[in-house]
Design an enzyme around this catalytic site. Structure first.
Site, PDB file in Angstrom:
ATOM      1  CG  ASP A 143      -2.393   0.535   0.734  1.00  0.00           C
ATOM      2  OD1 ASP A 143      -2.876   1.513   0.718  1.00  0.00           O
ATOM      3  OD2 ASP A 143      -3.484  -0.473   1.266  1.00  0.00           O
ATOM      4  CG  HIS A 219      -5.082   3.761   0.442  1.00  0.00           C
ATOM      5  ND1 HIS A 219      -4.557   2.663   0.621  1.00  0.00           N
ATOM      6  CD2 HIS A 219      -6.821   4.018   0.135  1.00  0.00           C
ATOM      7  CE1 HIS A 219      -6.098   1.892  -0.079  1.00  0.00           C
ATOM      8  NE2 HIS A 219      -7.116   2.461  -0.365  1.00  0.00           N
ATOM      9  CB  SER A 543      -9.021   0.745  -0.249  1.00  0.00           C
ATOM     10  OG  SER A 543      -8.578   0.756  -1.745  1.00  0.00           O
TER      11      SER A 543
END
Length: 762
Positions: A143, A219, A543
């Protein structure tokens, strides 16, 4: 003399131009090599790859970006098209592919999934024993990196790092390896593909981000803590969703591999991260990113995931956020768990109260000073309805609430545009593309999101009333919302356009308004002008659903260390549920209609049942190879994926749907009869008997032989054959239909969805 100087200048200019063109033309290519062809004179494959580049350049090491050892056989290099073409002609080269850019698929969850400690989860064991076992499981998250200081990575009461771990924490100017601990056991970064593309030579010309595993985006920290974050009491986003934030597998270890940067996630970097994670010793790989669909040999993630699967590593990937449009799935390889998104039973209500006293329900995470009770002017501009940067006239919007249509630019950016133009509030109204789906945001000004129906009514009021007005009211956090879950409108949909005979997505999990840890390098909106800092954030996307499943897979791996990735996937799929908390069939947020397996796959995951599924559909590497050989690929293409020099495709399926998959996708095409044989493995008690139940449309006959399966021992395998017959008189129709096949007894229901298509087209 003047003319000589002039001609010299022209020559130098031409030389400089050629030099610039040659530099500009360089791109990253991924080169697939015949691994077994390495001459004995080279000690390592890297030496051989470097030599292969020597004929193209006097300084080959400058061109060689990565040498791949496990996830892929070959290397990544910076080449111009002529050099790439030259390499393609080599007998030792199986393929040369241009680098691909992938994108990110942007505290009540454990309770919603039944993971609170009061439940006995695992047949014959309690939650504490499961947590003990999960301490040996390592989840690798590819990520945007990690914020190591987050309390979600606290290692209190964690035992020593498992001896099998071969990873490390990198040192960087902003990342001290000592920040890693017994919870966050690895942190690496892979940026050569990104730097190649952003260094002025590629098409992504942005200032370079520092090489470091530190998460500047948020994220990666969010996904890693969702999968395996330690419990953190009193967590919230500026007061919203207050409670204990925890991951799915709170005692599992986390290793962060930063492969995503400001301009995206480059295939060469992803492959390097997967390569390293496999060598490091992870048990689960979680990738909340993807691109479009492509043949598996051109899909970087699929190629790397095949090696991971072969080594016993479970790979979970997000399905994509391109719904509700059909055929928008990413990461559809059958050895990957493809995860869609649904809602939780938690909401963040907010209301738009119009000057005519009509109140419309919406959602918001706005946490600043409210608007008070007095309505102010309301404006909706038909020509600038998207609230794009610079599009609003301050003279028209100052001191008013602005209605903005959803779409084109980020939802939170619209709020910033309104604020910068002098507006004091925003109603973000859905259009047909998003239907009734509501995603809450932490806006920079009072902002409420409403669905399409209410949006249309508000737009009409703003157009027709001579003095339109509105006030926005915020309702905090509510739980036990009915109905839930609902499939998110943004969740990408089937059918699977790479292999229509494999039903995708596989499952859905919580992916709307999820609270998890956040990077303190950036505000909750991600906008540069957002100066707020928070330790947790609420985000939505597949996600967010992907790491839920990664964490659940880690729990199942802990409970059943001998199970293959395919068995774990089967357990999660065949025990998934398709009814919401009102005992009605799952609904689709896009239009409120009933959802179907092209939208939710096998259903919403149920971790308690998945720990003791009774039966599983297992798949060996050899069966996956037979599947690949049935796709019409060349032998070299198959070798790209399976990395075996002796693959001949002498054994292959007549139909890719023969793979022992836990779901069915029946494509009749020009056939009336489709017949598949499946094999079930008993992972429940000995002397277990199961009876079959079928459900299908009136246009298809379904028969199963035998109708009863008796398993006399644990681990015993039994086969059954199912025949699907398109009934005569049923005209070939474009509209798909759905059914199910379930093997059940008093303890277990092992259910498989079935999709029927009469044509390979949509």
């Amino acid at each position: 003399m003047v003319s000589m100087a002039s001609s010299k200048f022209v020559f130098l200019s031409f030389f400089f131009l050629v030099l610039c063109l040659s530099v500009t033309a360089k791109k990253t290519y991924i080169v697939h090599m015949k691994h077994q062809d390495k001459p004995l004179s080279f000690e390592t494959h890297r030496d051989w790859y470097s030599s292969s580049l020597q004929s193209l350049s006097a300084t080959p090491d400058e061109f060689l970006l990565y040498s791949y050892d496990t996830a892929f056989h070959g290397f990544a290099a910076s080449l111009d098209p002529e050099q790439a073409e030259s390499l393609r002609k080599s007998d030792s080269v199986l393929g040369v592919y241009e680098d691909t850019v992938y994108t990110l698929h942007t505290t009540r969850t454990p309770q919603f999934l039944g993971l609170n400690s009061e439940f006995g989860l695992w047949a014959g064991h309690d939650t504490q024993q499961l947590e003990q076992a999960s301490r040996d499981v390592i989840i690798g998250v590819l990520d945007t990196g990690v914020w190591p200081e987050s309390k979600s990575f606290d290692d209190s009461d964690m035992p020593a790092i498992p001896s099998k771990w071969r990873g490390e924490c990198e040192s960087a100017p902003d990342f001290d390896p000592k920040l890693c601990n017994k919870k966050l056991i690895g942190a690496r970064s892979f940026s050569k593909g990104y730097h190649m593309a952003t260094g002025g030579r590629g098409s992504y010309k942005k200032p370079g981000e520092a090489e470091s595993p530190r998460d500047k985006d948020g994220h990666g920290t969010h996904t890693a803590s969702t999968a395996a974050g330690s419990p953190v009491a009193n967590a919230s986003l500026l007061g919203y969703a207050s409670g204990t934030a925890r991951g799915m597998a709170t005692h599992a270890r986390v290793a962060a591999y930063k492969v995503c940067w400001e301009t995206g996630c480059f295939g060469s970097d992803i492959l390097a991260g997967m390569d390293r994670a496999i060598l490091d010793g992870v048990d689960v790989l979680s990738l909340s990113l993807g691109g479009g669909s492509a043949p598996y040999y051109r899909d970087t993630i699929a190629v790397g995931a095949f090696t991971a699967m072969e080594k016993g590593i479970f790979v979970s990937c997000s399905a994509g956020n391109s719904g509700p449009t059909k055929a928008t799935l990413a990461n559809v390889a059958p050895w990957i768990m493809t995860v869609g998104a649904g809602t939780l039973d938690r909401d963040f209500p907010a209301y738009a109260v119009l000057g005519n006293k009509v109140r419309y329900n919406g959602v918001s995470l706005y946490s600043g000073q409210g608007m008070g009770n007095k309505p102010v002017g309301l404006v909706y501009n038909n020509s600038n309805n998207l609230c794009l940067p610079g599009s609003l006239d301050p003279a028209l919007v100052r001191g008013k609430v602005v209605v903005c249509d959803r779409g084109t630019n980020a939802r939170v950016e619209k709020g910033a545009v309104v604020r910068d133009a002098g507006g004091i509030g925003m109603i973000l109204a859905n259009t047909a593309a998003n239907g009734e789906e509501l995603v809450a945001d932490s806006h920079l000004l009072p902002g409420v999101s409403v669905g399409r129906k209410f949006g249309d009514l508000i737009r009409e009021y703003a157009r027709s009333d001579p003095n339109p007005a509105a006030v926005l009211v915020f309702g905090g956090t509510v739980v036990n919302v009915h109905p839930s879950p609902i499939v998110a409108a943004f969740s990408s949909r089937g059918p699977n356009m790479v292999t229509p005979q494999i039903l995708k997505p596989d499952v859905i999990g919580p992916g709307v308004n999820i609270l998890a840890a956040w990077s303190e390098a950036i505000g909750p909106t991600g906008l540069p002008k957002d100066t707020r800092r928070t330790k947790f954030n609420i985000m939505s996307g597949t996600s967010m659903s992907c790491p839920h499943i990664s964490g659940l897979a880690a729990l199942i791996k802990a409970a059943h260390p001998e199970w293959s990735p395919s068995a774990i996937k089967s357990a999660l799929m065949t025990t998934a549920y398709t009814q919401d908390n009102t005992n009605s069939s799952l609904k689709d947020a896009a239009d409120g209609s009933l959802s179907n397996p092209w939208t939710h796959g096998s259903g919403h995951v149920d971790p308690q049942k998945a720990l003791s599924p009774g039966l599983v559909y297992d798949i060996s590497t050899e069966e996956y190879i037979s599947f690949l050989c049935s796709l019409g690929y060349t032998i070299d293409h198959v070798k790209t994926i399976v990395k075996r020099p002796n693959v001949t495709c002498s054994t292959k399926f007549k139909d890719p749907g023969e793979l022992n998959y836990p779901s069915f996708s029946v494509v009749f095409g020009d056939k009336r009869v489709v017949r598949y044989t499946r094999e079930l493995t008993n992972v429940g008690p000995a002397m277990s008997m199961y009876k079959v139940t079928v459900n299908g449309p009136s246009t298809v006959g379904i028969s199963v032989r035998p109708t009863t399966l008796i398993f006399r021992s644990v681990g015993e395998k039994k086969r059954y054959t199912v025949t699907f017959v398109a009934k005569r008189g049923a005209t070939p129709m474009a509209k798909p239909q759905f059914g199910s096949i379930a093997w059940g007894n008093a303890q277990n229901q092992v259910k498989s969805p079935v999709a029927f298509s009469w044509t390979t087209l949509l």
